[in-house]
Motif scaffolding. Sequence first.
Motif: not given
Length: 824
Positions: A426-435, A463-467
């Motif tokens: 599993m790879i965790v993509a933490i989305n909406k970091v631009d909010k 884990d990757v922080e993405v937007s």
Amino acid sequence: MSDNDGKKTLGLRGGARPGNVKQSFSHGRTKNVVVETKRKRVVVPKPGAAKPGGGAAPSGDPSRRPAGISDAEMARRMKALQAAKAREAEEAAAREAAEKAREEERARRRAEQEAKEREQREAEERARQKAEEEERKRKEAEEAAKRAAAAPAPEEPKAARAPASKPAPAATPRKQDREREQRGRGKGRDDNRRSGKLTLGQATGGEGNRQRSMAAMKRKQERARQKAMGGAVEREKVIRDVQLPEAIMVSELANRMAERVADVVKSLMQMGMMVTQNQTIDADTAELIIEEFGHKVTRVSDSDVEDVIKEVEDSEDDLQPRPPVITIMGHVDHGKTSLLDAIRDARVVAGEAGGITQHIGAYQVKTDGGTTLTFLDTPGHAAFTSMRSRGAQVTDIVVLVVAADDAVMPQTIEAINHAKAAEVPMIVAINKVDKPDANPDKVRTDLLQHEVIVEKMSGDVQDVEVSAITGQGLDELLEAIALQAEILELKANPNRAAQGAVIEAQLDVGRGPVATVLVQNGTLHQGDIFVVGEQYGKVRALINDKGERVKEAGPSVPVEVLGLNGTPEAGDVLNVTETEAQAREIAAYREQAAKDKRAAAGAATTLEQLMQKAKEDENVAELPILVKADVQGSAEAIVQAMEKIGNDEVRVRVLHSGVGAITETDVGLAEASGAPVFGFNVRANASARNTANQKGVEIRYYSVIYDLVDDVKAAASGLLSAEIREKFIGYAEIREVFKVTGVGKVAGCLVTEGVARRSAGVRLLRDNVVIHEGTLKTLKRFKDEVAEVQSGQECGMAFENYDDIRQGDVIEIFEREEVTRTLD
């Protein structure tokens, strides 16, 4: 009608156009032409024809030409007449030539037929002579064998035996017999020549009777030889391997053993089974019969038809690297499709209702580094749990998308469980970091509760922080996926029969059943014959995610497959077979097995179970519905959501679910069952709409699945009976009991708590035990009938149809109210 020269003309009735040549006729040797003008008919003489007085009349003679016709016109008309005659002559010559050719063809065919008949007669004669010669030799051999078997005569002197070497007198009659037979054959040949067609019986010398085969003739000769040698020898029995299914017909069993049906039936009757050749017997009985006849038994099962598609282990030399299959999972509205949209640089989310993914989408993406990735976008709503589970079954890597401003939600937990059950990384993509309110650390902390430890928390999950909006972190996410795929070392054998999984299936109006297939092993070619679940077909066309037609699809390539005979279930496995017969047989077996399974699941095996099921159904209110969806996965998800609605009192029953437009058949079923029809991303055709309006069938359309679920839940709540709640409003104590004429016993009471109302219900308590429940007949305050009495006041009460009241009893006063219930 005649002219001045005595020439006869043909009268022509009106209607002809002036100036046309109507008819020509001959007068003696002179050929004249009738020309009809506007006012009269005239006879135009043929140029060069003799005048009545002798000599040739010039073509431009005014006395022989109709008035108003010039010399040039006359010459043109005569020229046209001559051309018509020339055409007639050519056509007559062509007809004569064609007739002559046909006569020649008929003569040629007659000659060929005669030659063929002559050859057949000669072949017949040769065959007959050969048969007679063989018969003669056989008779001579039999006579010689008989003479040899007889006792030898006493030896005679050589002088006595010498005259025997001379020709016997019987030679002459034998010669006469042969001549007679030849004459008879010649006569028969003449008869055959006169008889016309040559038949097969005549050609083989059968004279119209059935002839024995060569094998039969050999067997007859062998029997005769054995008989002459002193007795028959029994044939050696052929022992056969008989394939025995779970049930077999008697005639088929005899056929497989190569035994007479009558013998098999006789053997069964000796065992006490009165059966005919068309009846079916079980495998155990058939095995006893086979062993009795001396054959060997090979047990087979109906499921053996699937042996042709069993997986074959590939050698390491045949394996080649393949692209990884990545599944995007997460909670609804956490930005899964938007993230994939940013990666694909396309507008996928614009086509979804409400921005929510309703189907499983399969796409291939090529990164800047040249790596090819296959993405599966699964829906995030809770109703699509089964669809997400299928996505996890075919995936290599799971990308868990979690919104930084929303943290872990219920569907996120489900996605984690699916990924763990599939045992994939599993790879965790933490989305909406631009909010502004994004908190990635809270997401990492919440994941700890579900045993998902990311690398920043000293774990092994990337884990990757993405937007998806700004594109932040997309390159890092693709690098993480490529790194994980490199660690997995994914390989497959493209040079074998294809095997894949159906991601989605739908019924297209113009293209028929269409299945989105992710090829997992081998290569799927156009023209391959395959079986998928209970359906089979031949690949008519392959269409990739860009809408382009391709000739083949290798491992990890998603394609739309056209050419199925029906719509398969999402999640079914596709296997390529060698022949269409194999695919059809496997599909038929699976269909029958599924039908038997459904029948066994819903059937009562005993009378008690049947009665109990009927009693349960009687106490449960049902809401029947029909569901039609655009794709198979959505229909399955809706049916599963409907099965969860209800309780012990009410339930939702899906009468029918299918893929495609709502048809008149669906409306007819709904009208007969009193059920509404729910269409998910489909519409009713014109005839279905008209029928629904006439019969009053309700059709509802939806594009978001949880709107449909909420409406069905609200409709099912209306079938629940209202809940009756009791509200205690007061207590009264009986101080004295009076007897009143015409009324009966009346209790003199003191209201100790609350209020006593005339319309309320009452219970009589004696030593805190309820001995009566009913209503008040009267409630009086002094001599007046009142509606209610407050606490601390005295009153008189009388019960309806009850007089057993005593001093010291307590009256409990309550009211009932109905509360509308809803399904949770």
